[in-house]
Write a protein that holds these residues in place. Structure first.
Motif, mmCIF file in Angstrom:
data_model
loop_
_atom_site.group_PDB
_atom_site.id
_atom_site.type_symbol
_atom_site.label_atom_id
_atom_site.label_comp_id
_atom_site.label_asym_id
_atom_site.label_seq_id
_atom_site.Cartn_x
_atom_site.Cartn_y
_atom_site.Cartn_z
ATOM 1 N N LEU A 97 0.827 -1.409 0.102
ATOM 2 C CA LEU A 97 -0.147 0.081 -0.022
ATOM 3 C C LEU A 97 0.904 1.034 -0.028
ATOM 4 C CD1 LEU A 97 -3.035 0.996 0.183
ATOM 5 C CD2 LEU A 97 -2.738 0.999 2.675
ATOM 6 N N LEU A 98 0.611 2.261 -0.909
ATOM 7 C CA LEU A 98 1.375 3.502 -1.002
ATOM 8 C C LEU A 98 0.404 4.642 -1.112
ATOM 9 C CD1 LEU A 98 4.306 2.974 -3.581
ATOM 10 C CD2 LEU A 98 4.387 3.394 -1.130
ATOM 11 N N ALA A 99 0.887 5.684 -0.760
ATOM 12 C CA ALA A 99 0.360 6.977 -1.024
ATOM 13 C C ALA A 99 1.032 7.967 -1.997
ATOM 14 C CB ALA A 99 -0.066 7.664 0.275
ATOM 15 N N ILE B 228 1.762 -3.444 -6.400
ATOM 16 C CA ILE B 228 1.709 -2.090 -5.805
ATOM 17 C C ILE B 228 0.636 -1.293 -6.041
ATOM 18 C CG2 ILE B 228 3.297 0.167 -5.934
ATOM 19 C CD1 ILE B 228 5.355 -1.587 -7.041
ATOM 20 N N ARG B 229 -0.257 -1.072 -4.752
ATOM 21 C CA ARG B 229 -1.371 -0.339 -4.732
ATOM 22 C C ARG B 229 -1.262 1.035 -4.170
ATOM 23 N NH1 ARG B 229 -4.870 -2.723 -7.412
ATOM 24 N NH2 ARG B 229 -5.036 -4.587 -6.052
ATOM 25 N N ARG B 230 -1.451 2.078 -5.287
ATOM 26 C CA ARG B 230 -1.457 3.459 -4.819
ATOM 27 C C ARG B 230 -2.672 3.932 -4.733
ATOM 28 N NH1 ARG B 230 -0.564 8.775 -6.754
ATOM 29 N NH2 ARG B 230 -0.808 8.134 -8.784
ATOM 30 N N VAL B 231 -3.039 4.511 -3.532
ATOM 31 C CA VAL B 231 -4.350 5.246 -3.304
ATOM 32 C C VAL B 231 -4.208 6.735 -2.726
ATOM 33 C CG1 VAL B 231 -5.354 2.970 -2.719
ATOM 34 C CG2 VAL B 231 -4.167 4.503 -0.941
ATOM 35 N N TYR C 45 -5.655 5.969 1.908
ATOM 36 C CA TYR C 45 -4.619 5.519 2.609
ATOM 37 C C TYR C 45 -4.687 5.522 4.297
ATOM 38 C CZ TYR C 45 0.234 4.624 3.879
ATOM 39 O OH TYR C 45 1.511 4.182 4.378
ATOM 40 N N ILE C 46 -4.927 6.666 4.475
ATOM 41 C CA ILE C 46 -5.112 6.700 6.027
ATOM 42 C C ILE C 46 -6.209 5.997 6.662
ATOM 43 C CG2 ILE C 46 -5.786 8.387 7.998
ATOM 44 C CD1 ILE C 46 -4.530 10.717 6.287
ATOM 45 N N ASN C 47 -7.448 5.640 5.955
ATOM 46 C CA ASN C 47 -8.549 4.975 6.375
ATOM 47 C C ASN C 47 -7.964 3.463 6.451
ATOM 48 O OD1 ASN C 47 -10.459 6.801 7.029
ATOM 49 N ND2 ASN C 47 -11.165 6.795 4.685
ATOM 50 N N ARG C 48 -7.122 3.098 5.442
ATOM 51 C CA ARG C 48 -6.797 1.726 5.404
ATOM 52 C C ARG C 48 -5.756 1.542 6.559
ATOM 53 N NH1 ARG C 48 -5.856 -0.938 -0.545
ATOM 54 N NH2 ARG C 48 -5.376 -2.710 1.043
ATOM 55 N N LEU C 49 -4.826 2.438 6.913
ATOM 56 C CA LEU C 49 -3.712 2.221 7.763
ATOM 57 C C LEU C 49 -4.447 2.040 9.199
ATOM 58 C CD1 LEU C 49 -0.718 2.527 8.712
ATOM 59 C CD2 LEU C 49 -1.014 4.834 8.816
ATOM 60 N N ARG C 50 -5.394 2.935 9.420
ATOM 61 C CA ARG C 50 -6.183 2.839 10.529
ATOM 62 C C ARG C 50 -6.995 1.679 10.835
ATOM 63 N NH1 ARG C 50 -8.737 8.970 10.613
ATOM 64 N NH2 ARG C 50 -6.850 10.151 11.192
ATOM 65 N N SER C 51 -7.351 1.168 9.623
ATOM 66 C CA SER C 51 -8.221 -0.164 9.887
ATOM 67 C C SER C 51 -7.534 -1.568 9.688
ATOM 68 C CB SER C 51 -9.405 -0.325 8.968
ATOM 69 O OG SER C 51 -9.043 -0.066 7.735
ATOM 70 N N ASP D 272 -3.913 -3.690 18.038
ATOM 71 C CA ASP D 272 -5.365 -3.234 17.610
ATOM 72 C C ASP D 272 -5.938 -2.000 17.704
ATOM 73 O OD1 ASP D 272 -5.529 -5.626 16.269
ATOM 74 O OD2 ASP D 272 -6.048 -6.811 18.013
ATOM 75 N N ASN D 273 -5.024 -1.071 18.195
ATOM 76 C CA ASN D 273 -5.303 0.410 18.405
ATOM 77 C C ASN D 273 -5.192 1.112 17.049
ATOM 78 O OD1 ASN D 273 -5.581 3.155 19.087
ATOM 79 N ND2 ASN D 273 -4.393 2.797 21.159
ATOM 80 N N PRO D 274 -6.412 1.425 16.738
ATOM 81 C CA PRO D 274 -6.278 2.407 15.179
ATOM 82 C C PRO D 274 -5.401 3.323 15.243
ATOM 83 C CG PRO D 274 -8.444 2.518 16.203
ATOM 84 C CD PRO D 274 -7.718 1.566 17.107
ATOM 85 N N GLY D 275 -5.182 4.002 16.488
ATOM 86 C CA GLY D 275 -4.518 5.188 16.619
ATOM 87 C C GLY D 275 -3.007 5.123 16.768
ATOM 88 N N SER D 276 -2.515 3.762 16.976
ATOM 89 C CA SER D 276 -1.190 3.696 17.273
ATOM 90 C C SER D 276 -0.314 3.617 16.283
ATOM 91 C CB SER D 276 -1.124 2.271 18.329
ATOM 92 O OG SER D 276 -0.984 1.196 17.249
ATOM 93 N N ARG D 277 0.960 3.336 16.452
ATOM 94 C CA ARG D 277 2.057 3.189 15.389
ATOM 95 C C ARG D 277 2.477 1.541 15.532
ATOM 96 N NH1 ARG D 277 3.807 8.172 13.028
ATOM 97 N NH2 ARG D 277 5.572 6.956 11.879
#
Length: 616
Positions: free
Chosen positions: A441-443, A467-470, A475-481, A511-516
């Motif tokens: 996943l790429l932005a 390679i999936r560029r969005v 991107y942020i939604n998929r990262l959080r989920s 599983d915390n959607p806001g964590s790193r």
């Protein structure tokens, strides 16, 4: 978080104990991690890295990446506008030339318990919000409780060791701690922004929108063009403008951020004079894209500023939530297929150094054999962590740079066979007989050229890399989920790592959607090492614990390490000035200024066609 009314019912003996500790403590103008003296005394006039006589005025124009749909940076909803968090003052502010020292801002004095069981902040009577409403202890307590209950999930972890926040008087706030061994916690609380309770009483905090918020800092939001640009204006009657820690800073009358959806377009806009300053992230651009008359004539300045920070780790992150990546042999095999030496030579002009440590460019990086102190930390975890952590120094594979990595591919193939994978009809299949296809996943378009050689190396072993560029919001939604197989992730480090390590590596953050904790790491041994690092009682102990943690992360192959550079690469038009002394740990853009006798490169607004949105 323990409810306030329950803590207030504690026995009177506890209250008396706190009062006796209060008598032993002395209010201070600054806090340091291990109670060493701060660099700047209570009588200091300004920081060394500022020009106290810097001229005020002008507009600093910058670019940003993607878009935004919110002016609330404290919730895990929407995409917040660039720099919007800076409109709020914090209880304290960190200096930029010390590893971790904070000086009082909203809080003029700070009092810490000798046993580190609490911290008290004394609010400056003159502190106020932009509407003139005074900042008071109730605002601090409301902010803390709101961030814990309604803010992004990371706040619950970050402030997890705080038992209660109490407004003792209108100008004093007491934070009581659950434990006495978190030395960093008083400084963490010093970073707390103070939000206006009275303003939010008629608004829903969790709603992300573009209503201009009420702040308290040196700048306010003046104009918003949804998703396209945001303009900040300096607050002329800013309540703290004459404090020593602000002298020589916040010199621009206005700052603007225009959004671009393509960094190549943004770079061309810089060279055309449509904005003033950029931090260049691409080595190829730094080497080749600035060969223009403005640079040769000294009107557009290229400069490398020394970066004293640990560079941390950037890498291709495996999502361990995917069954395909749960075998360490698979992760190691895929790591062998990145030909860094060829990539650095052919794509980066040899500008980078390969990263191998999660605390790279610092004394906390694990190097060579583990020391006796590190072995003492690791020994209780024997059998629960990779055995190599006790006996071997982690090393990335090294190629000859020719682009041929046959030996590494053979080793990778053997590891994949050991993990139960095999080739069927020229395709690699996993233990379930399913052809292996990995989505990356790429932005950013710029990273595609880096991934294409990696994709070819995987294809040689029958593995498909998609390679999936969005767009940035997706991107942020998929990262959080956590909806990705792999992505480029960064784990930045400070010179004094602490509570934020929970956000990076612990099971609670997985599983915390806001964590790193992008990789979804759940390992009780890592959890234990993180807590021990946070509770280190000396600088040397912190170093030893960081190195021990580093070794376990390295041998887990949770990322394919990327690369780093030890400078900031910046380009700016010559009507911008900056102090002769740069801060060690930051670019320090708030110390820069517009030269009053210089003419901006271009004063007109950029044409609409040149204004798609994007940053790095």
């Amino acid at each position: 978080m323990t409810p306030t009314h329950r803590l207030r019912q504690l026995a009177g003996s506890l209250l008396l104990s706190c009062l006796s500790l209060s008598a032993m403590a002395a209010p201070q103008h600054a806090l340091t991690l291990y109670d060493e003296p701060p660099k700047y005394p209570a009588t200091f006039k300004h920081f060394d890295y500022v020009n106290p006589d810097a001229p005020k005025g002008g507009t600093l124009r910058q670019s940003s990446f993607g878009g935004f749909d919110s002016l609330n940076p404290f919730i895990n909803k929407g995409v917040a506008a660039e720099n919007v968090g800076s409109i709020y003052d914090t209880l304290m502010r960190q200096s930029l030339d010390e590893p971790f020292t904070e000086y009082g801002l909203v809080a003029g004095k700070i009092e810490k318990a000798p046993d580190n069981s609490w911290v008290r902040f004394y609010i400056r009577p003159e502190a106020r919000f932009h509407d003139g409403h005074p900042m008071r202890a109730d605002d601090v307590v409301w902010t803390f409780n709101t961030l814990i209950s309604k803010g992004a999930p990371l706040y619950r972890v970050y402030y997890g060791d705080v038992a209660e926040a109490v407004a003792e008087t209108p100008l004093t706030v007491l934070f009581k701690f659950k434990h006495k061994n978190n030395r960093e916690l008083p400084l963490i609380l010093g970073q707390l922004p103070v939000l206006p309770k009275h303003w939010y009483e008629t608004r829903e905090f969790t709603r992300g929108n573009l209503e201009i918020p009420l702040g308290s800092g040196p700048y306010k939001v003046a104009e918003v063009k949804a998703g396209r640009s945001v303009r900040f204006e300096r607050v002329k009657d800013y309540w703290a403008k004459d404090l020593p820690l602000n002298r020589g800073q916040f010199n621009f009358d206005a700052m603007t951020f225009d959004y671009y959806r393509d960094n190549t377009v943004a770079l061309e806009a810089l060279k055309a004079g449509q904005f003033d300053f950029i931090e260049e992230m691409a080595a190829k651009n730094w080497a080749n894209a600035y060969n223009v008359p403005a640079v040769r004539e000294g009107r557009l300045i290229k400069e490398e500023l020394p970066n004293g920070n640990p560079t941390g780790m950037q890498g291709f992150v495996f999502n361990l939530r995917r069954p395909v990546f749960q075998d360490v042999r698979v992760r190691k095999a895929l790591s062998l297929l990145l030909d860094y030496e060829w990539t650095n030579k052919q794509l980066f002009n040899g500008a980078y150094t390969r990263s191998s440590s999660y605390f790279e460019n610092s004394e906390m990086a694990a190097r060579g054999q583990p020391s006796p102190a590190e072995l003492k930390i690791l020994e209780p975890l024997r059998g629960k962590i990779p055995e190599q952590a006790f006996t071997e120094a982690f090393k990335n594979p090294v190629s000859d740079g020719s682009g041929m990595i046959r030996e590494q591919q053979r080793e990778a193939y053997k590891l994949l066979q050991d993990a139960g994978w095999k080739i069927v009809d020229d395709k690699m299949v996993d233990t379930q007989g399913k052809p292996v296809s990995i989505e990356f996943l790429l932005a950013q378009t710029e990273f595609e050229r880096v991934l294409l050689p990696f994709k070819r190396n995987l294809a040689d072993l029958g593995i498909e890399l998609v390679i999936r560029r969005v767009e940035v919001p997706q991107y942020i939604n998929r990262l959080r989920s956590r909806d990705f197989d792999m992505l480029v992730g960064g784990f930045p480090q400070s010179s004094s790592p602490g509570n934020e390590q929970r956000e990076f590596w612990t099971s609670a953050a997985a599983d915390n959607p806001g964590s790193r904790n992008f990789m979804g790491l759940r390992d009780p041994a890592v959890d234990q090492l993180v807590e021990q690092l946070i509770n280190a009682d000396s600088r040397q102990s912190l170093i030893d614990h960081a190195r021990a943690l580093d070794r376990v992360l390295q041998w887990g192959y949770y990322v394919i390490p990327n690369w780093h550079i030890k400078t900031w690469r910046v380009a700016y038009w010559n009507h911008i000035g900056h102090p002769a002394i740069s801060p060690k740990y930051d670019i320090g853009i708030n110390t820069w200024w517009i030269k009053p006798d210089a003419t901006p490169a271009v004063t007109q607004q950029p044409p609409a066609a040149a204004q798609p949105d994007e940053a790095h």
